[in-house]
Motif scaffolding. Structure first.
Motif, PDB file in Angstrom:
ATOM      1  N   ASP A  69       0.843  -1.203   0.000  1.00  0.00           N
ATOM      2  CA  ASP A  69       0.000   0.000   0.000  1.00  0.00           C
ATOM      3  C   ASP A  69       0.871   1.243   0.000  1.00  0.00           C
ATOM      4  O   ASP A  69       1.709   1.417   0.888  1.00  0.00           O
ATOM      5  CB  ASP A  69      -0.893  -0.001   1.242  1.00  0.00           C
ATOM      6  N   ARG A 127      -0.029  -0.791  -4.680  1.00  0.00           N
ATOM      7  CA  ARG A 127      -1.399  -0.285  -4.811  1.00  0.00           C
ATOM      8  C   ARG A 127      -1.377   1.155  -4.315  1.00  0.00           C
ATOM      9  O   ARG A 127      -1.009   1.415  -3.164  1.00  0.00           O
ATOM     10  CB  ARG A 127      -2.365  -1.141  -3.985  1.00  0.00           C
ATOM     11  N   HIS A 155      -2.926   4.606  -3.141  1.00  0.00           N
ATOM     12  CA  HIS A 155      -4.146   5.099  -2.502  1.00  0.00           C
ATOM     13  C   HIS A 155      -4.135   6.621  -2.541  1.00  0.00           C
ATOM     14  O   HIS A 155      -3.197   7.251  -2.040  1.00  0.00           O
ATOM     15  CB  HIS A 155      -4.228   4.641  -1.047  1.00  0.00           C
ATOM     16  N   ASN A 206      -4.958  -2.216   6.670  1.00  0.00           N
ATOM     17  CA  ASN A 206      -5.825  -2.512   5.523  1.00  0.00           C
ATOM     18  C   ASN A 206      -6.705  -3.722   5.894  1.00  0.00           C
ATOM     19  O   ASN A 206      -6.211  -4.839   6.000  1.00  0.00           O
ATOM     20  CB  ASN A 206      -4.919  -2.818   4.327  1.00  0.00           C
TER      21      ASN A 206
END
Ligand SMILES: Cc1cc2nc3c(=O)[nH]c(=O)nc-3n(C[C@H](O)[C@H](O)[C@H](O)COP(=O)(O)OP(=O)(O)OC[C@H]3O[C@@H](n4cnc5c(N)ncnc54)[C@H](O)[C@@H]3O)c2cc1C
Length: 429
Positions: free
Chosen positions: A263, A289, A291, A325
């Motif tokens: 993340d 990923r 965000h 998460n």
């Protein structure tokens, strides 16, 4: 607050406290200043793996010496840190990943590390009852694990008992300089004069560097960890699989983390430092990923004139905890139960998250900043600095006291960024 010290260490994580411990043992007057209420951030939140396998070759001499230190740490520090030399197993679900591990074996051989590839039938010997279809794994029996909170606290206590002092809830807000050299620090409780300052501020190190006019390319990656309810003992080995990484604690609970994408909370710094990180992001697209949310908005608000972040760049977000998460937490628990089907049904007792200080080449920065005499960095351990903490601390202490560390740290010099000498990450884990 002492008005003067030989060395001020910024940050009481495992790196800062190990530095203070080794300095204090050699009679250096050292003060550790920590902005949080407890010592350490990542150092309390990590998985607890003390792993030599899979590393960048440049780190091998350091991490092998670190492993030697870890084995004697409980007696050296006089504390129970839940050290277990149970090995580390990296699992490969497909031949491609196993080939990556195999390609790393010459590194193990070169440094004499006890590492070998295991075929599927051998995995059962290491993890009895392991289920799933595996191409194999890479096993290092000499690796281990420990409790992060206990280990960090043990270094704090040992440093203090050797004469170091520690100030919690007391951020360093600036470094004073004179004629190209460090003169001291300004803290929330006053100034400390010192000719040497060690920045061991973890994920906040880049901020301190920016105040001094140095660009340290360091990004935050959010790591989520969870702890299960207790289970009967299964294995002493730390396991890193593609779906879940786990280690079983002494109390029977598992610390687990999901595999898959990392993340990355996009902030203004992500954009500022994109040139350093783009090659690695691009090469490992599937691994990140991104965000775009509250952290980006907070960083934009922080850039506004008159904002708290402008006035107090090193403390404005103190106490803000990153969110674990939840999808990863549930996925890692399901995967743990899948690969160890003999376990009773477990649930999550707690989960947390921490920001990892990642460098573009995934190796740390250790040593003096050439442009500012007396200012040393020990930061950017890129997700594997718990294992390295004790040796990083010892090497920094040697650099300060002896003028030369006992192991070669040239690969970790700060100037590599300006020289354009940052290669591709060479670790396989
Ligand atoms: C989820 C997760 C899992 C991980 N798993 C592993 C693992 O299994 N094995 C492994 O080897 N590594 C692991 N790591 C990485 C490892 O935890 C870190 O590399 C290591 O703890 C870094 O230690 P540190 O002392 O540099 O940082 P930290 O522990 O973050 O300490 C830095 C300290 O500096 C303080 N600070 C910052 N700014 C200031 C200021 N201005 N004034 C005063 N104090 C300040 C902070 O409050 C903090 O306490 C993991 C990390 C995370 C987040």
């Amino acid at each position: 607050m002492e008005p003067e010290a030989d060395v001020v260490v910024v940050g009481a994580g495992i790196v800062g406290c190990a530095t203070a411990y080794f300095l204090a043992r050699r009679g250096v007057r050292v003060v550790v200043v920590e902005r949080g209420a407890v010592p350490g951030e990542q150092s309390r939140k990590n998985w607890g793996f003390v792993r030599q396998q899979g590393r960048d070759p440049a780190e091998m001499p350091l991490v092998m010496e670190a492993n030697r230190l870890w084995r004697g740490l409980e007696s050296e520090l006089g504390a129970d840190i839940e050290w277990v030399q149970g090995g580390n197993l990296a699992l490969a679900a497909d031949e491609q990943r196993l080939a990556r591990f195999e390609a790393w074996l010459p590194v193990a051989r070169e440094f004499g590390l006890d590492t070998r590839l295991l075929r599927p039938r051998d995995l059962q010997r290491v993890i009895p009852g392991l289920a799933g279809t595996w191409a194999g794994g890479m096993h290092t029996p000499g690796d281990g694990h420990a409790d992060p909170e206990k280990a960090t606290d043990a270094f704090v206590r040992a440093a203090v008992s050797h004469g170091a002092s520690l100030h919690l809830d007391c951020a360093v807000q600036g470094v004073t300089t004179r004629a190209g050299a460090v003169a001291g620090v300004v803290t929330e409780r006053g100034e400390i004069r010192a000719s040497t300052v060690v920045c061991a501020a973890g994920a906040w190190s880049a901020r301190l560097c920016r105040m001094l006019g140095f660009g340290l390319p360091q990004r935050w990656v959010r790591g989520t960890v969870a702890r299960t309810t207790p289970a009967p003992a299964v294995t002493a080995c730390a396991v890193w699989g593609p779906g879940v990484a786990f280690r079983q604690r002494r109390d029977g609970r598992f610390n687990i983390a999901a595999g898959g994408a990392l993340d990355h909370d996009v902030t203004l710094d992500s954009l500022r430092q994109v040139r350093f990180f783009l090659p690695s992001y691009w090469k490992n697209k599937a691994l990140f990923r991104f965000h775009v949310g509250r952290p980006l908005l907070a960083s934009l608000a922080a850039a506004l004139p008159g904002s708290a972040a402008r006035r107090q760049p090193l403390v404005w977000d103190r106490g803000r905890e990153p969110s674990p998460n939840p999808t990863k937490v549930q996925r890692s628990l399901a995967e743990l139960q899948r690969v160890l089907p003999s376990l009773p049904a477990l649930s999550i007792a707690r989960s947390w998250a921490g920001y990892i200080d990642a460098m573009p080449d995934l190796v740390p920065v250790v040593g003096e900043v050439p442009a500012l005499r007396g200012f040393l960095l020990a930061t950017g351990f890129s997700g594997h600095g718990f294992a390295m903490g004790p040796i990083a601390g010892r090497l920094v202490s040697e650099l300060i006291v002896d003028g030369k560390p006992s192991l070669d740290i040239a690969a970790f010099r700060f100037s590599r960024f300006a020289e354009g000498a940052i290669g591709k990450p060479r670790n396989v884990l």
